[in-house]
Design a protein around this motif. Structure first.
Motif, PDB file in Angstrom:
ATOM      1  N   THR A  39       5.739  -6.564 -10.335  1.00  0.00           N
ATOM      2  CA  THR A  39       5.029  -7.688  -9.638  1.00  0.00           C
ATOM      3  C   THR A  39       5.168  -7.126  -8.263  1.00  0.00           C
ATOM      4  O   THR A  39       4.901  -8.106  -7.128  1.00  0.00           O
ATOM      5  CB  THR A  39       5.659  -9.094  -9.538  1.00  0.00           C
ATOM      6  N   SER A  40       5.447  -5.976  -7.928  1.00  0.00           N
ATOM      7  CA  SER A  40       5.476  -5.543  -6.379  1.00  0.00           C
ATOM      8  C   SER A  40       4.297  -5.231  -5.915  1.00  0.00           C
ATOM      9  O   SER A  40       4.083  -5.648  -4.343  1.00  0.00           O
ATOM     10  CB  SER A  40       6.303  -4.165  -6.173  1.00  0.00           C
ATOM     11  N   GLY A  41       3.132  -4.932  -6.431  1.00  0.00           N
ATOM     12  CA  GLY A  41       1.897  -4.863  -5.921  1.00  0.00           C
ATOM     13  C   GLY A  41       1.170  -6.183  -5.448  1.00  0.00           C
ATOM     14  O   GLY A  41       1.697  -7.140  -5.949  1.00  0.00           O
ATOM     15  N   LYS A  42       0.348  -6.027  -4.409  1.00  0.00           N
ATOM     16  CA  LYS A  42      -0.328  -7.373  -4.049  1.00  0.00           C
ATOM     17  C   LYS A  42      -1.039  -7.913  -5.076  1.00  0.00           C
ATOM     18  O   LYS A  42      -1.797  -7.085  -5.614  1.00  0.00           O
ATOM     19  CB  LYS A  42      -1.265  -7.025  -2.688  1.00  0.00           C
ATOM     20  N   GLY A  43      -0.694  -9.307  -5.429  1.00  0.00           N
ATOM     21  CA  GLY A  43      -1.717  -9.694  -6.310  1.00  0.00           C
ATOM     22  C   GLY A  43      -1.403  -9.586  -7.894  1.00  0.00           C
ATOM     23  O   GLY A  43      -1.959 -10.048  -8.778  1.00  0.00           O
ATOM     24  N   THR A  81      -8.310 -13.286  -2.429  1.00  0.00           N
ATOM     25  CA  THR A  81      -6.957 -14.021  -2.204  1.00  0.00           C
ATOM     26  C   THR A  81      -6.821 -15.282  -2.312  1.00  0.00           C
ATOM     27  O   THR A  81      -7.834 -15.915  -2.684  1.00  0.00           O
ATOM     28  CB  THR A  81      -6.769 -13.593  -0.620  1.00  0.00           C
ATOM     29  N   ASP A  82      -5.385 -15.733  -2.363  1.00  0.00           N
ATOM     30  CA  ASP A  82      -5.230 -17.036  -2.330  1.00  0.00           C
ATOM     31  C   ASP A  82      -6.236 -17.971  -1.467  1.00  0.00           C
ATOM     32  O   ASP A  82      -6.370 -19.111  -2.081  1.00  0.00           O
ATOM     33  CB  ASP A  82      -3.903 -17.238  -2.120  1.00  0.00           C
ATOM     34  N   SER A 136       4.045 -15.075   2.472  1.00  0.00           N
ATOM     35  CA  SER A 136       4.406 -13.533   2.789  1.00  0.00           C
ATOM     36  C   SER A 136       3.708 -12.602   2.144  1.00  0.00           C
ATOM     37  O   SER A 136       3.462 -11.459   2.363  1.00  0.00           O
ATOM     38  CB  SER A 136       5.764 -13.312   2.699  1.00  0.00           C
ATOM     39  N   ARG A 137       2.946 -12.945   1.052  1.00  0.00           N
ATOM     40  CA  ARG A 137       1.962 -12.221   0.355  1.00  0.00           C
ATOM     41  C   ARG A 137       0.711 -11.911   1.140  1.00  0.00           C
ATOM     42  O   ARG A 137      -0.163 -11.003   0.552  1.00  0.00           O
ATOM     43  CB  ARG A 137       2.013 -12.515  -1.174  1.00  0.00           C
ATOM     44  N   MET A 138       0.448 -12.680   1.968  1.00  0.00           N
ATOM     45  CA  MET A 138      -0.939 -12.606   2.705  1.00  0.00           C
ATOM     46  C   MET A 138      -0.587 -11.439   3.709  1.00  0.00           C
ATOM     47  O   MET A 138       0.481 -11.204   4.098  1.00  0.00           O
ATOM     48  CB  MET A 138      -1.160 -13.832   3.479  1.00  0.00           C
ATOM     49  N   SER A 139      -1.551 -10.907   4.179  1.00  0.00           N
ATOM     50  CA  SER A 139      -1.670  -9.763   5.087  1.00  0.00           C
ATOM     51  C   SER A 139      -1.356 -10.464   6.467  1.00  0.00           C
ATOM     52  O   SER A 139      -1.655 -11.683   6.560  1.00  0.00           O
ATOM     53  CB  SER A 139      -2.810  -8.951   5.222  1.00  0.00           C
ATOM     54  N   HIS A 187       1.505 -10.439  -9.443  1.00  0.00           N
ATOM     55  CA  HIS A 187       2.278 -11.496  -9.959  1.00  0.00           C
ATOM     56  C   HIS A 187       0.770 -12.482 -10.807  1.00  0.00           C
ATOM     57  O   HIS A 187       1.105 -12.771 -11.800  1.00  0.00           O
ATOM     58  CB  HIS A 187       2.725 -12.454  -8.935  1.00  0.00           C
TER      59      HIS A 187
END
Ligand code: ADP
Ligand code: ZN
Ligand code: ZN
Length: 797
Positions: free
Chosen positions: A580-584, A237-238, A332-335, A586
């Motif tokens: 780009t809707s899925g996680k990661g 993740t980031d 917000s893209r983090m869980s 983008h």
């Protein structure tokens, strides 16, 4: 006796004042806990103190509710001299107990109160900004009709670790204890998680128990940070991407001047604001980094806001590269679990720098010395649900309270910020007119699409753009094409009668999708097959007007495949809401683009910012008009910003770049001005219009939105509010204020609700919130029609 002000966490009701409760004495506190067993379940925790910022359980009517303490004060005896008059000792109830540790302090409580008044929003929604990701304790009603307390599902997670004990060195397992020998051998290399041992050797708990009894090992619980500790099984993740320490470059003269302006603002300690007005690539981020470094050296902390979409691993990496593991990240893209851990990391005091989206302002970062807002002109800094706050205004308020400084950065500062710099002695503007690497800004050419059309071209790619693509791609370089879709995407139009298919629920035109050949409403998801003929006049000439990324991709494919010197399979990387809707997703697409040789990145406005690729030499804006034509007072400002921002993506490194802007309105001032990087020209056109028509920065506005399923009710209430506001303004003494007639919004129908609004304008220095607050606090919520106030709205759609 101690009294507490508690904001009840009941969002559906308008409870817009804190309630007063008695704070239980220690004895009471224990008694309440004992009695709580049957009602709240056996898991009730009783060891939290009632303190400001804590969630508490309180009696409310015939049941119990959760609330947040915002104030605690000692008053003498009930009815004594300093006892508050509005509190009737006979009716006073006591807090049952606290159910969390404090989420915020007095300053957070004050901020929530301010937000609620400034943005005329429910107090509970404002307090909720400060609570940890993953939710707070709440009361839920079971099937048996009883209420019970439910703690949030997201919280800390522990890992069990096996660490070597004092007896390990001298220990030798018995011959036949195979598993014990394996575990001991593994531990000689250092401590391990129980889960790792179990994955390797199967069930190990009895072995560990035996070893623990002999002091060979100890099993300890340790807090895990989700998304951070590069766990072998976890996704990258980031947060856990490797970061390389970065070195400080010597600053350019402009950067040094900007830095010393920020240092002066920090030293003044009174909430000064520095606007770093620097072209893309001028090294604004380096200025932030060095300013933060100084603030940290003084023992204070820093909060950096970045638009959600630019919060990429590269962005985070620049801060981690300088400040290492003291950087917390929040977006917000983090869980929820990852965000909770970051929030708790900040609360612990170990995080010194927070990099995040607008809500990062409300994390429990203590002792803030500097708040940086990058790309401050971005619309995403305004929240579009209650409280409808603007992060810039909140940051300025916070900084003034805490003696911090605010740094705003942008290549295209908002007109509001430029205006403040001109009028407000606490605001200062510093210029970085050149790129840090000395490269010139790319040349911008405007392509007149109306002329192309008159000359017989029917393609969405002008001859100039096609030629540009051919030249760059055949030389192995990259292009970025921007397809601006905001507002009005592609729709069907009957060439004979002008009919446009609209959503039956939203009244906005339906967007046409090539693949699958259907029409869809992007507001509510309504979908229908594309009609073969005009539903109104039966004409077969239905033109697909305006283009979505999908069709542009298809057409681009055809154009590129026929190009000389450009291979048949030049990658087209499409970035839009769909891809780009899925996680990661983008990030994956950007990496794909970076890894390719010649390639085209085709995307919506999400590609306009933050991308930094050395080998992008051509940027094309396919349709500047969609933004320009938006029926909103900010449309021209946004068009100017968009072209300048996207132009900044070209020619960032060694290779020179160029920009082509396609438009049917090549004479429009924002387009002409953007092509020349001439903000003064743009402002000379724009500001007189704003002044004449009464728009910010010359006035302040409030937009009262009224919506519901039954239009006559909505209309009636909107008109009633208009009349009431007239009175409210009059009694406040707002002589030259204007309450505009209630009208349907531009987006008049969305998701089966009808939308009306009443716009209020007042002088730029007037306190619009104070004038409106008494009225909206008094108003009883209507069951069928919703009302929301947007103070200083970002648009009036
Ligand atoms: P901005 O944030 O204004 O768009 P960046 O901070 O991203 O600009 O800087 C653009 C590029 O210039 C980056 O690659 C950065 O490392 C480099 N840079 C910034 N400041 C300097 C400097 N003083 N000397 C050399 N390179 C610099
Ligand atoms: Zn027709
Ligand atoms: Zn719809």
């Amino acid at each position: 006796m101690k009294l507490a002000h508690v904001i009840l966490d009941i969002p559906t009701q308008a409870l817009d004042a804190p309630y007063t409760y008695a704070v239980p004495e220690e004895g009471l506190f224990a008694a309440a806990c004992e009695g709580a067993g049957d009602e709240e379940g056996a898991d009730a925790q009783c060891d939290y103190a009632v303190a400001v910022g804590a969630a508490v359980l309180v009696p409310f009517g015939h049941r119990r509710a959760i609330g947040f303490v915002v104030d605690i004060r000692e008053y003498g005896q009930p009815g004594g001299p300093d006892w508050p008059a509005e509190v009737d000792p006979a009716k006073l109830k006591a807090i049952v107990r606290a159910v969390s540790r404090p989420y915020f302090d007095e300053e957070g409580a004050a901020c929530a109160q301010w937000l609620s008044e400034r943005y005329i929003a429910p107090l509970s929604a404002c307090v909720r900004l400060f609570t940890p990701p993953g939710g707070v304790a709440r009361m839920v009603r079971g099937r048996d009709g009883r209420w019970r307390l439910e703690q949030p599902a997201v919280g800390e997670v522990d890992d069990r670790w096996v660490v070597p004990g004092p007896a390990l060195a001298a220990f030798s397992p018995r011959k036949n204890a195979v598993k014990q020998a394996q575990v001991v051998e593994a531990l000689r290399g250092g401590e391990l998680r129980v889960a790792e041992l179990a994955a390797q050797f199967g069930a190990v708990s009895s072995v560990l128990k035996a070893l623990e009894a002999k002091d060979v090992v100890r099993v300890v619980r340790r807090r895990r940070m989700r998304g951070v500790q590069g766990a072998a099984s976890g996704p990258v993740t980031d947060c856990n991407r490797q970061h390389v320490p970065s070195t400080k470059p010597a600053l350019t003269a402009g950067q040094a001047a900007a830095l010393s302006a920020i240092e002066r603002a920090c030293d003044a300690g009174c909430g000064r604001v520095v606007l770093v007005d620097g072209v893309t690539g001028s090294g604004k981020t380096e200025v932030y980094l060095q300013a933060i470094e100084r603030v940290l050296a003084q023992g204070r902390t820093a909060c950096v806001l970045v638009p959600e979409i630019s919060l990429t691993p590269q962005t985070v990496g620049r801060f981690r590269g300088r400040f290492g593991d003291t950087v917390a990240v929040m977006h917000s893209r983090m869980s929820a679990g990852e965000r909770f851990d970051q929030w708790d990391f900040i609360r612990s005091g170990a995080a010194r720098v927070v990099v995040g989206a607008r809500s990062a302002l409300f994390t429990p970062l203590a002792n803030i010395g500097l708040i940086v807002i990058d790309e401050e002109h971005e619309g995403s800094y305004k929240q579009d649900s209650a409280p409808r706050y603007h992060a810039r205004d909140v940051a300025v308020w916070m900084a003034r309270r805490s003696g911090a400084a605010v740094v705003l950065g942008s290549a295209t500062p908002s007109i509001e910020s430029l205006y403040q710099c001109a009028k407000n002695p606490l605001w200062e503007q510093v210029l970085l007119p050149e790129r840090a690497n000395g490269r010139p800004m790319p040349e911008v050419r405007v392509v007149d699409m109306a002329r192309e059309f008159a000359e017989g071209s029917r393609s969405m790619f002008s001859a100039a753009l096609a030629r540009g693509l051919q030249e760059e791609l055949s030389a192995g370089r990259k292009a970025v094409l921007l397809l601006n879709q905001r507002g009005f995407a592609k729709f069907l139009l009957c060439r004979e009668c002008g009919f446009v298919p609209k959503c039956p629920h939203c009244e906005t035109s339906l967007t046409y999708h090539e693949r699958g050949n259907f029409l869809i409403c992007h507001h509510c998801g309504f979908r229908q097959a594309t009609p073969p003929v005009c539903p109104k006049c039966k004409s077969p000439y239905l033109k697909k007007f305006g283009a979505g990324t999908q069709r542009v991709e298809d057409e681009l494919r055809v154009v590129l495949d026929g190009m000389e010197g450009v291979g048949l399979d030049v990658p087209i990387i499409r970035m839009d809401a769909d891809t780009t809707s899925g996680k990661g997703a983008h990030q994956r697409l950007l990496e794909q683009f970076a890894a390719a040789d010649a390639a085209v990145l085709l995307g919506t406005q999400m590609i306009a910012k933050g991308l930094d690729f050395d080998d992008v030499t051509l940027v094309g804006v396919i349709n500047a008009d969609t933004q320009l034509q938006l029926p909103d007072y900010r449309a021209h400002e946004r068009t100017f910003d968009l072209i300048e921002q996207v132009a900044g993506r070209a020619g960032r490194a060694e290779l020179p770049g160029r920009v082509l802007v396609q438009t049917y309105e090549s004479d429009a001032a924002p387009i002409r001005a953007a092509a020349r990087y001439d903000r003064a020209l743009f402002l000379r056109d724009e500001l007189p219009k704003r002044r004449l028509l009464g728009y910010p920065p010359y006035v302040r506005m409030a937009n009262v939105l009224v919506w519901g399923a039954h239009e006559p009710d909505v209309q009636a209430l909107a008109k009633e509010i208009q009349r009431d506001l007239d009175k409210a303004v009059h009694s406040y003494g707002g002589q030259d204020w204007v309450v505009l007639p209630a009208t349907p919004c531009v987006l008049a129908k969305l998701r089966n609700t009808y939308r009306w609004h009443v716009v209020l304008k007042c002088p730029a220095d007037a306190d619009i919130s104070r004038a409106l607050l008494p009225y909206f606090r008094r108003r009883k919520p209507d069951k069928w029609v919703n009302v929301a106030v947007d103070v200083d709205p970002d648009d009036l759609l």
